[in-house]
Design an enzyme around this catalytic site. Structure first.
Site: not given
Ligand code: RI2
Length: 304
Positions: A16-19, A125, A194, A204-205, A230
């Site tokens: 997980r985590g966009a990157g 987050c 994100d 984002n979250k 992003k």
């Protein structure tokens, strides 16, 4: 990891985590290219596109996944033969992963330059880019304190507080609903991203937009830390970014709750650009109103 296992780990949030999801998806495309044993160039290109679709269907919101996967197959149609296409995918993937990791470091530096000695920061987050800013500011010798939100329902804030505490930084965990009660002690907010749409909206979250509103009320600068992958070229013509809805069990598992109660579990929210002081990218600080121009410079105007 192969494409199918990577997609499943992204879906279940083991990755997980966009990157991170973007890098692991790109790497799995390279793994597939390495493992391809067929001898038909057209078949190879069709299969690469099928693998791309498997990865893109794993999570819908973060455009980092789209940009990571698409950049790994860029130019395959011009490949001379199977070995050439394989080389293109492997080199694309290596370049994407290296650039992505470097971008997080550069963002750390640009963001840290905005932090003053004695500042109290707030984050939400678990964002590698936002944590990079916090760590770098501390490594520059600045005496800082951090508030980090728990981040319901997954609790990624626990990862953040551990990372920050391990770095030796003074950190306090708060529940998401405590943000307004601590904002009078906060000097700057740094969150991740994100997706950033062409009009400068941050996706984002869940909970991010409330934090931005509260920061705005208290005149506290609100900044998002976002590698430019992003930025969404898909939103140049139309912004129809899907906000992921996840299994309601993430909220109610183990809870005593009447069966008639409906549960809604959106994972991300939208923060309009007017609440964002700057987007900290590897290209420097970008205003939300300049995102469209940057997307065109980076990705071109043709992407749909
Ligand atoms: P980095 C996360 O999403 C959070 O929303 C975080 O702000 C964002 O990715 C960016 O993270 P999730 O995968 O790329 O936890 O900065 O749903 O690490």
């Amino acid at each position: 990891m192969n494409v199918e296992d990577t997609a499943s780990a992204i879906k279940s949030m083991k990755i997980r985590g966009a990157g991170r999801i973007a890098r692991s998806a790109s790497e799995s495309m390279a793994e597939y290219a390495k493992s391809y044993t067929g001898n038909d160039k057209r078949d190879f290109i069709i299969k690469l596109n099928e693998k791309k679709d498997i990865l893109l269907s794993s999570r819908p919101t973060a455009v980092s996944l789209y940009n990571g996967v698409m950049s790994s197959i860029k130019g395959i149609d011009n490949g001379k033969d199977i070995d050439d296409i394989r080389r293109i995918v492997i080199e694309n993937s290596e370049a994407f992963v290296n650039n992505s990791e470097n971008a997080v470091k550069i963002i750390g530096k640009y963001g840290a330059d905005l932090v003053d000695d004695g500042d109290t920061l707030l984050t939400h987050c678990n964002s590698s880019a936002a944590v990079s800013v916090i760590r770098t500011a501390y490594e520059q010798g600045k005496d800082i304190k951090v508030f980090a939100t728990e981040t319901r329902p997954w609790g990624q804030g626990f990862i953040t507080v551990n990372e920050i505490a391990e770095a030796g930084i003074d950190v306090t965990l708060v529940v998401d609903s405590a943000v307004r009660s601590v904002m009078d002690k906060v000097d700057k907010v740094f969150v991740g991203a994100d997706t950033i749409t062409a009009d400068g909206t941050l996706i984002n979250k869940i909970g991010t937009s409330q934090i931005a509103l509260i920061a705005n009320e208290f005149n506290v600068p609100f900044r998002t830390c976002a590698e430019t992958y992003k930025f969404s070229p898909l939103t140049l013509k139309k912004d129809d970014v899907e906000i992921e809805l996840r299994d309601v069990d993430e909220i109610i598992k183990g809870k005593d709750i009447n069966k008639k109660v409906k549960i809604h579990n959106p994972v991300f929210d939208r923060t309009p650009g007017k609440y964002i002081d700057a987007i900290i990218t590897e290209r420097g600080l970008i205003k939300p109103s300049d995102v469209r121009r940057n997307i065109i410079e980076i990705f071109g105007e043709g992407e749909q």
